[in-house]
Design a protein around this motif. Structure first.
Motif, PDB file in Angstrom:
ATOM      1  N   ASN A 191       8.780  -3.027  -2.477  1.00 49.76           N
ATOM      2  CA  ASN A 191       9.450  -1.797  -2.870  1.00 49.76           C
ATOM      3  C   ASN A 191       8.435  -0.730  -3.243  1.00 49.76           C
ATOM      4  OD1 ASN A 191      12.064  -2.568  -2.435  1.00 49.76           O
ATOM      5  ND2 ASN A 191      12.543  -3.018  -4.576  1.00 49.76           N
ATOM      6  N   ASN A 192       8.904   0.522  -3.199  1.00 54.99           N
ATOM      7  CA  ASN A 192       8.081   1.675  -3.589  1.00 54.99           C
ATOM      8  C   ASN A 192       6.796   1.771  -2.780  1.00 54.99           C
ATOM      9  OD1 ASN A 192      10.002   2.324  -5.590  1.00 54.99           O
ATOM     10  ND2 ASN A 192       9.025   0.913  -7.039  1.00 54.99           N
ATOM     11  N   LYS A 193       6.886   1.327  -1.506  1.00 55.65           N
ATOM     12  CA  LYS A 193       5.773   1.456  -0.561  1.00 55.65           C
ATOM     13  C   LYS A 193       4.506   0.755  -1.048  1.00 55.65           C
ATOM     14  CE  LYS A 193       7.651   5.677   1.406  1.00 55.65           C
ATOM     15  NZ  LYS A 193       7.430   7.092   1.762  1.00 55.65           N
ATOM     16  N   THR A 194       4.709  -0.388  -1.670  1.00 53.29           N
ATOM     17  CA  THR A 194       3.581  -1.220  -2.107  1.00 53.29           C
ATOM     18  C   THR A 194       3.329  -2.305  -1.073  1.00 53.29           C
ATOM     19  OG1 THR A 194       5.100  -2.608  -3.395  1.00 53.29           O
ATOM     20  CG2 THR A 194       4.023  -0.779  -4.545  1.00 53.29           C
ATOM     21  N   THR A 195       2.111  -2.801  -1.011  1.00 54.62           N
ATOM     22  CA  THR A 195       1.789  -3.809  -0.018  1.00 54.62           C
ATOM     23  C   THR A 195       0.675  -4.721  -0.506  1.00 54.62           C
ATOM     24  OG1 THR A 195       1.198  -4.154   2.317  1.00 54.62           O
ATOM     25  CG2 THR A 195       0.049  -2.387   1.181  1.00 54.62           C
ATOM     26  N   VAL A 196       0.643  -5.917   0.062  1.00 53.62           N
ATOM     27  CA  VAL A 196      -0.467  -6.849  -0.132  1.00 53.62           C
ATOM     28  C   VAL A 196      -0.718  -7.513   1.211  1.00 53.62           C
ATOM     29  CG1 VAL A 196       1.044  -8.740  -0.891  1.00 53.62           C
ATOM     30  CG2 VAL A 196      -1.393  -8.779  -1.473  1.00 53.62           C
ATOM     31  N   TYR A 197      -1.979  -7.737   1.535  1.00 52.77           N
ATOM     32  CA  TYR A 197      -2.278  -8.486   2.755  1.00 52.77           C
ATOM     33  C   TYR A 197      -3.511  -9.353   2.557  1.00 52.77           C
ATOM     34  CZ  TYR A 197      -5.139  -4.246   3.814  1.00 52.77           C
ATOM     35  OH  TYR A 197      -5.996  -3.176   3.788  1.00 52.77           O
ATOM     36  N   VAL A 198      -3.484 -10.473   3.282  1.00 55.40           N
ATOM     37  CA  VAL A 198      -4.617 -11.391   3.341  1.00 55.40           C
ATOM     38  C   VAL A 198      -5.280 -11.172   4.690  1.00 55.40           C
ATOM     39  CG1 VAL A 198      -5.367 -13.795   3.162  1.00 55.40           C
ATOM     40  CG2 VAL A 198      -3.292 -13.037   1.959  1.00 55.40           C
ATOM     41  N   VAL A 199      -6.583 -10.973   4.713  1.00 54.14           N
ATOM     42  CA  VAL A 199      -7.267 -10.664   5.962  1.00 54.14           C
ATOM     43  C   VAL A 199      -8.558 -11.473   6.052  1.00 54.14           C
ATOM     44  CG1 VAL A 199      -8.381  -8.624   4.926  1.00 54.14           C
ATOM     45  CG2 VAL A 199      -8.183  -8.812   7.420  1.00 54.14           C
ATOM     46  N   ARG A 200      -8.788 -12.026   7.244  1.00 54.78           N
ATOM     47  CA  ARG A 200      -9.978 -12.848   7.490  1.00 54.78           C
ATOM     48  C   ARG A 200     -10.743 -12.280   8.680  1.00 54.78           C
ATOM     49  NH1 ARG A 200     -11.893 -18.138   9.761  1.00 54.78           N
ATOM     50  NH2 ARG A 200     -10.280 -18.090  11.375  1.00 54.78           N
ATOM     51  N   ARG A 203      -1.046   0.781  -2.103  1.00 60.31           N
ATOM     52  CA  ARG A 203       0.186   1.525  -1.828  1.00 60.31           C
ATOM     53  C   ARG A 203       0.041   2.214  -0.480  1.00 60.31           C
ATOM     54  NH1 ARG A 203      -0.945   5.466  -5.678  1.00 60.31           N
ATOM     55  NH2 ARG A 203       0.524   6.738  -4.499  1.00 60.31           N
ATOM     56  N   THR A 204       1.030   2.036   0.390  1.00 57.56           N
ATOM     57  CA  THR A 204       0.945   2.679   1.700  1.00 57.56           C
ATOM     58  C   THR A 204       1.124   4.189   1.602  1.00 57.56           C
ATOM     59  OG1 THR A 204       3.308   2.362   2.153  1.00 57.56           O
ATOM     60  CG2 THR A 204       1.804   0.611   2.841  1.00 57.56           C
ATOM     61  N   LEU A 252     -13.312   7.029  -0.743  1.00 64.52           N
ATOM     62  CA  LEU A 252     -12.091   6.234  -0.829  1.00 64.52           C
ATOM     63  C   LEU A 252     -11.422   6.154   0.536  1.00 64.52           C
ATOM     64  CD1 LEU A 252     -10.452   7.615  -4.110  1.00 64.52           C
ATOM     65  CD2 LEU A 252     -11.921   5.603  -3.853  1.00 64.52           C
ATOM     66  N   SER A 253     -10.902   4.980   0.873  1.00 60.64           N
ATOM     67  CA  SER A 253     -10.163   4.801   2.117  1.00 60.64           C
ATOM     68  C   SER A 253      -8.717   4.452   1.797  1.00 60.64           C
ATOM     69  CB  SER A 253     -10.795   3.699   2.968  1.00 60.64           C
ATOM     70  OG  SER A 253     -10.861   2.483   2.248  1.00 60.64           O
ATOM     71  N   ASP A 254      -7.833   4.607   2.791  1.00 58.45           N
ATOM     72  CA  ASP A 254      -6.421   4.371   2.523  1.00 58.45           C
ATOM     73  C   ASP A 254      -6.048   2.907   2.723  1.00 58.45           C
ATOM     74  OD1 ASP A 254      -6.526   4.322   5.260  1.00 58.45           O
ATOM     75  OD2 ASP A 254      -4.860   5.697   5.587  1.00 58.45           O
ATOM     76  N   TRP A 255      -4.759   2.637   2.807  1.00 56.58           N
ATOM     77  CA  TRP A 255      -4.251   1.281   2.653  1.00 56.58           C
ATOM     78  C   TRP A 255      -4.659   0.338   3.769  1.00 56.58           C
ATOM     79  CZ3 TRP A 255      -0.885  -0.987   6.147  1.00 56.58           C
ATOM     80  CH2 TRP A 255      -0.335  -0.148   7.107  1.00 56.58           C
ATOM     81  N   ASN A 256      -4.860   0.834   4.996  1.00 61.19           N
ATOM     82  CA  ASN A 256      -5.072  -0.074   6.118  1.00 61.19           C
ATOM     83  C   ASN A 256      -6.526  -0.198   6.547  1.00 61.19           C
ATOM     84  OD1 ASN A 256      -5.471   2.386   7.331  1.00 61.19           O
ATOM     85  ND2 ASN A 256      -4.107   2.015   9.060  1.00 61.19           N
TER      86      ASN A 256
END
Length: 259
Positions: free
Chosen positions: A192-201, A223-224, A64-68
């Protein structure tokens, strides 16, 4: 890694630039709460989203890897936990009527969903049913990743506000083949609550070429703050492994086979 086909009883079931807060919204993947158990997660996909899950594949004891991890080439600070949890993968997703599931009108190749093993004061549970949801990735199946990327960023901006954008390049020198430059561009929102979404190409441009190739487009929900949990999980997994090794050594203290 062993691949297992999942059968579910339905009725029981660079530097990354951080974005501004996404208009006081918690960012969720398909409205499923973070830390949901695997059974409840699959139940929600089937009952609430009408997604066919009988052909889903499950992978146990995966890394498993983290958020980034997907966001940047600079992964020096990223966390990777070996054998840290469960992954569910749904390829060419459809609803229960056989119709394709899309994302904002675009085709999806795979949906990857990640669950870390439960880690508490009572110890680590390696039971799949106890693992908790922390990350999901849409892997898009489109021809023009640039145009789709721009459209997804526009639509996400309408929902979550203005993102922070990031661009990176990395040159690859390849022996006995063409060198190439790898490009990554992303747009990220923090909720909020250290949640995130990103689009990456991601895409590549090979030496003596001006054409993009091997382009990939992803939308990542996570989640970050999962980083701290993954770090703690790794520490306790290592402790558990050392404990089992000591127990095995004690059991075999009089074993001289092969010496």
């Amino acid at each position: 890694m062993k691949k297992v086909f999942l059968v579910v009883a339905m009725v029981f079931l660079a530097t990354v630039k951080m974005s501004a807060l996404a208009d006081e919204k918690e960012i969720l993947f398909r409205n499923i709460p973070w830390d949901t158990s695997t059974d409840d997660f699959l139940y929600s996909l089937y009952i609430n989203d009408n997604i066919q899950i009988m052909d889903m594949c499950a992978y146990a004891a995966i890394g498993l890897s983290d958020w980034n991890a997907e966001l940047t080439f600079n992964n020096d600070d990223s966390i990777y936990v070996k054998n840290g949890g469960i992954e569910f993968t749904l390829s060419n997703p459809t609803n229960i009527d056989g119709e394709n599931i899309d994302l904002a009108g675009y085709s999806i190749s795979d949906i990857d969903m990640y669950f870390m093993y439960k880690n508490s004061g009572e110890g680590i549970s390696l039971e799949p049913a106890d693992a908790i949801f922390y990350k999901a990735i849409y892997r898009m199946k489109v021809v023009n990743t640039k145009d789709v990327y721009n459209d997804l960023v526009k639509k996400m901006t309408n929902i979550y506000g203005t993102p922070k954008k990031n661009k990176e390049t990395r040159k690859h020198l390849v022996l006995n083949a063409k060198d190439y430059v790898e490009y990554k561009e992303s747009a990220q929102w923090i909720g909020n609550n250290k949640t995130t979404v990103y689009v990456v190409r991601n895409y590549r441009i090979y030496e003596d070429s001006k054409t993009e190739s091997e382009a990939q487009l992803k939308v990542v929900y996570t989640r970050t703050d999962a980083t701290a949990e993954l770090k703690n999980l790794q520490i306790n997994l290592d402790k558990e492994a050392r404990k089992k090794e000591r127990e095995k050594a004690e059991k075999n203290k009089n074993n001289y086979n092969g010496l």
